[in-house]
Design an enzyme around this catalytic site. Sequence first.
Site, PDB file in Angstrom:
ATOM      1  N   ASN A  53      11.626   9.441  17.022  1.00  0.00           N
ATOM      2  CA  ASN A  53      12.630   8.724  17.809  1.00  0.00           C
ATOM      3  C   ASN A  53      13.536   7.992  16.821  1.00  0.00           C
ATOM      4  OD1 ASN A  53      14.064   7.000  19.459  1.00  0.00           O
ATOM      5  ND2 ASN A  53      12.284   5.791  20.108  1.00  0.00           N
ATOM      6  N   LYS A  92      16.154   6.359  17.489  1.00  0.00           N
ATOM      7  CA  LYS A  92      16.791   5.169  18.080  1.00  0.00           C
ATOM      8  C   LYS A  92      18.286   5.169  17.756  1.00  0.00           C
ATOM      9  CE  LYS A  92      12.343   2.939  17.961  1.00  0.00           C
ATOM     10  NZ  LYS A  92      11.548   1.731  17.910  1.00  0.00           N
ATOM     11  N   HIS A 126      11.411   4.043  27.428  1.00  0.00           N
ATOM     12  CA  HIS A 126      11.037   3.368  26.188  1.00  0.00           C
ATOM     13  C   HIS A 126      11.130   1.856  26.401  1.00  0.00           C
ATOM     14  CE1 HIS A 126      11.102   1.895  22.094  1.00  0.00           C
ATOM     15  NE2 HIS A 126      10.559   3.050  21.738  1.00  0.00           N
ATOM     16  N   GLU A 136      12.245  -0.439  24.681  1.00  0.00           N
ATOM     17  CA  GLU A 136      13.537  -1.039  24.320  1.00  0.00           C
ATOM     18  C   GLU A 136      14.546  -0.858  25.450  1.00  0.00           C
ATOM     19  OE1 GLU A 136      13.921   0.871  20.495  1.00  0.00           O
ATOM     20  OE2 GLU A 136      12.231  -0.330  19.782  1.00  0.00           O
ATOM     21  N   GLU A 180       2.764   3.025  23.965  1.00  0.00           N
ATOM     22  CA  GLU A 180       3.381   2.257  22.889  1.00  0.00           C
ATOM     23  C   GLU A 180       3.242   0.763  23.147  1.00  0.00           C
ATOM     24  OE1 GLU A 180       6.478   4.791  20.689  1.00  0.00           O
ATOM     25  OE2 GLU A 180       7.494   3.807  22.337  1.00  0.00           O
ATOM     26  N   GLY A 194       7.725  -1.213  15.521  1.00  0.00           N
ATOM     27  CA  GLY A 194       8.594  -1.733  14.467  1.00  0.00           C
ATOM     28  C   GLY A 194       8.049  -2.960  13.759  1.00  0.00           C
ATOM     29  N   SER A 226       4.473   1.814  14.980  1.00  0.00           N
ATOM     30  CA  SER A 226       4.158   1.673  13.549  1.00  0.00           C
ATOM     31  C   SER A 226       3.262   2.787  12.999  1.00  0.00           C
ATOM     32  CB  SER A 226       3.541   0.296  13.260  1.00  0.00           C
ATOM     33  OG  SER A 226       4.478  -0.725  13.556  1.00  0.00           O
TER      34      SER A 226
HETATM   35  P1  PGA Z   1       8.076   2.516  15.254  1.00  0.00           P
HETATM   36  O1  PGA Z   1       8.712   2.838  16.694  1.00  0.00           O
HETATM   37  O2  PGA Z   1       7.356   3.761  14.803  1.00  0.00           O
HETATM   38  O3  PGA Z   1       9.267   2.196  14.391  1.00  0.00           O
HETATM   39  O4  PGA Z   1       7.154   1.363  15.436  1.00  0.00           O
HETATM   40  C1  PGA Z   1       8.020   3.615  17.640  1.00  0.00           C
HETATM   41  C2  PGA Z   1       8.844   3.777  18.878  1.00  0.00           C
HETATM   42  O5  PGA Z   1       9.490   2.812  19.298  1.00  0.00           O
HETATM   43  O6  PGA Z   1       8.901   4.874  19.473  1.00  0.00           O
END
Ligand code: PGA
Length: 249
Positions: free
Chosen positions: A9, A11, A93, A95, A163, A169, A208
């Site tokens: 992803n 983003k 997601h 976010e 997640e 992140g 992560s």
């Molecule tokens: P990350 O994000 O691997 O940077 O923690 C995962 C995600 O949001 O899909």
Amino acid sequence: MGRKLVAGNWKMNGTNADLKEIEALGIAWAAPRVDIVICPPATLVSRMAFALGGQPIRVGGQDCHAEESGAHTGDISAEMLKDAGARYVIVGHSERRADHHETDEMVRAKAEAAHKAGLTAIICLGESLEQREAGETLDVVGRQLAASLPDGATASNTVVAYEPIWAIGTGKVPSVEQIAEVHGALRAGLAERFAGEADGIRLLYGGSVKPDNAAEIFGVENVDGALVGGASLKSTDFSPIVSALESSL
Ligand code: PGA
């Protein structure tokens, strides 16, 4: 069981110049038993699909609107993503749930739109730190699973990504016991509702995932792959994660 899957992803990262990271992913040939998907920003979906040429890597969107077309300035439909070369789309997601106030009902409608367009929906869910600390994790993800998945979910049109919001992140990762507990509960929730399809609906862990923790995470029961954010941006990070999944088989 279906094939294992690693989805990247990107983003809101990536321009034309970053397509070189995809071309560097020669790893796809070295991981024949693993499905690989990259979800770039919408601006790159079409070009990435073209750049991949014959490589066995699929492209996905990061969101879609629940409707097919219409007066929704700035939005993109599942049909449009399909037309641009996508095979998958991430919906729900955390976010987007946070930034765009997306509810489980909206996420389910988006997943339905994805299915209608012939895309596989990667439906995300996960608890906040506050919910984890209050001991509510299994209730929260159980509710999200029930309300975000459409009735027509099958092993081929649906992937679920667990997640935990506090792991995204942050460099913080749940213990293998915590991941196993949630994935076991999600599998049981799927079995209750989707019977024969439940074992084939892939359950990804996300938050992560890095080259140095991927193998341990892939060893956890009911983990069928990963949704990778930051570490999907560079082929030098993404390739070892794909290799770790291939080696776990
Ligand atoms: P990350 O994000 O691997 O940077 O923690 C995962 C995600 O949001 O899909």
